[in-house]
Enzyme design. Structure first.
Site, mmCIF file in Angstrom:
data_model
loop_
_atom_site.group_PDB
_atom_site.id
_atom_site.type_symbol
_atom_site.label_atom_id
_atom_site.label_comp_id
_atom_site.label_asym_id
_atom_site.label_seq_id
_atom_site.Cartn_x
_atom_site.Cartn_y
_atom_site.Cartn_z
ATOM 1 N N ASP A 197 0.879 -1.173 0.000
ATOM 2 C CA ASP A 197 0.000 0.000 0.000
ATOM 3 C C ASP A 197 0.918 1.225 0.000
ATOM 4 O OD1 ASP A 197 -1.609 2.139 0.583
ATOM 5 O OD2 ASP A 197 -2.671 1.165 2.240
ATOM 6 N N ARG A 232 -8.628 13.390 -5.121
ATOM 7 C CA ARG A 232 -8.925 12.388 -4.097
ATOM 8 C C ARG A 232 -9.381 11.118 -4.800
ATOM 9 N NH1 ARG A 232 -8.268 15.030 0.162
ATOM 10 N NH2 ARG A 232 -8.296 13.109 1.338
#
Ligand SMILES: *Cc1c(COP(=O)(O)O)cnc(C)c1O
Length: 415
Positions: A197, A232
């Site tokens: 991640d 985002r």
């Protein structure tokens, strides 16, 4: 913002205040950045109007030809940027990308090994208040108490003992470079899968200022709005076709409905900007700035977690200052320096109080700040936290911060 001003003055005024805030404060939240005016335009475009459930060429709605063009470009640019074979650009957020990642790599109830939250892991890496902690059997590793860095031998030992089905690396509050190759060796040894991640560091990886995980991970997830400086949202990469196919269905239809066209369009634009060679200069400058800030703080008597940084962030250990992270965050906010309180490894304080603050340089580097500016900010932070009871000093620093911050352009407002 002519239309908003006309029909909705209350919201217009709130946005104007936010513009002013972003212009006059020193934004040093490590997970934030300033998206470019091109990315902002894409985010505000008509692409938000379209439903396009499915993937390019395989949609559940008519009229998706332009959406297909854009999503295919976004996918191809993501692969070019990170040298991957396959990518998915649809996840609405990092947490949702991780949810789809778990669905594609393991079964509900499987054993997953990740960094504990109070050592720098993310909520979606097994916190008990997050879906991840509820659906999977997590065990956590932490950093070494002496070096406050990852101890790969210790992680290896823990992996052998626990035999996880999945190992996760990639963090929210860890300032050091990660050795992805070593993680791959550990996961091979215990026959687990490896998820990287890279949410926080994907901009550094794109700009060649951090090693890339793509040759080592089964799957890589990332947000697009942190150091990568896009809108985002989130994305995933893999070199394994069967894993990305599972991930695709993990996103749609498993955890999301229609993709957000405006966000995917803005991701495509952000990837285009990151492919440009100027982006590696940006990434390099982020790290120079963060190392300079680290040095500036250490010169003024602050202790940093792991005694330094290789990335865009530093973690300040305030235990020697008899001040909590919560207090430091508030004192700095009062003078217009915006950071967040953060747990430090082996933190004696609870998460709402903490003993540390996390400071990032990605956003201010976007505005053109260089090393000497970071040395100056280190001094402002030192003065703010040293003279925190001196109101005269505080209002002087507030004015100084405002004037200094206003002298740097904000994308989308000034450029
Ligand atoms: C920020 C972050 C996420 C989550 O991103 P959201 O878009 O806020 O859900 C996931 N993982 C890591 C490591 C992060 O830093």
């Amino acid at each position: 913002m002519k239309s908003i001003a006309k029909i909705d003055p209350i919201i217009h005024s709130a946005i104007k205040k936010e513009i002013n805030r972003q212009k006059t404060q020193l934004v040093m939240i490590a997970s934030e950045n300033y998206a470019s005016s091109a990315v902002l335009e894409a985010t505000g475009s008509v692409m938000t109007n379209k439903y396009a459930e499915g993937y390019p060429g395989r949609r559940y709605y008519a009229g998706c030809e332009n959406f297909d063009t854009i999503e295919n470009i976004a996918i191809n640019r993501a692969n070019e940027l990170f040298s991957s074979n396959f990518s998915n650009v649809q996840p609405h957020s990092g947490t949702q990308a991780n949810m789809a990642a778990y669905f594609s790599l393991v079964n509900v109830g499987s054993k997953i090994m990740s960094m504990s939250l109070d050592h720098g892991g993310h909520l979606s890496h097994g916190s008990s208040v997050n879906f991840s902690g509820k659906l999977y059997d997590f065990i956590h590793y932490g950093v070494d108490p002496e070096t406050e860095q990852l101890d790969y031998d210790e992680i290896e030992k823990l992996a052998k003992k626990f035999t996880p089905d999945l190992i996760i690396t990639g963090y929210t509050a860890y300032p050091r470079e990660i050795n992805f190759k070593r993680f791959k060796e550990i996961s091979d040894e215990v026959e687990s899968k490896l998820l990287v991640d890279m949410s926080h560091i994907s901009g550094l990886i794109a700009g060649n200022s951090h090693s890339s995980p793509i040759d080592f991970a089964d799957l890589v997830t990332s947000t697009t709005h942190k150091t990568l400086r896009g809108p985002r949202g989130a994305m995933a990469l893999s070199n394994n076709e069967s894993i990305i196919k599972k991930f695709n269905s993990g996103v749609f239809p498993n955890t999301q409905g229609g993709p957000m066209g405006h966000s995917i369009t803005a991701k495509a634009v952000a990837f285009y900007e990151a492919i440009d060679s100027k982006f590696s200069d940006y990434a390099k400058q982020i790290v120079i700035n963060s190392r300079t800030l680290a040095q500036s703080m250490e010169n003024r008597g602050f202790k940093l977690v792991s005694n330094g940084t290789d990335t865009h962030m530093i973690l300040v250990d305030l235990r020697t200052k008899s001040m909590s992270g919560m207090e430091a965050e508030r004192y700095l906010k009062d003078v217009g320096i915006i950071v967040n309180k953060n747990t430090i490894p082996f933190d004696p304080n609870p998460p709402m109080i903490t003993s540390g603050i996390r400071i990032g340089t990605a956003a201010l580097t976007t505005r053109g700040l260089v090393a000497k500016d970071m040395d100056y900010i280190g001094d402002l932070i030192y003065k703010t936290l040293t003279y925190c009871d001196d109101n005269k000093m505080k209002s002087r620093i507030l004015n100084e911060v405002k004037e200094f911050s206003e002298s740097f352009p904000v994308p989308g407002i000034d450029t």
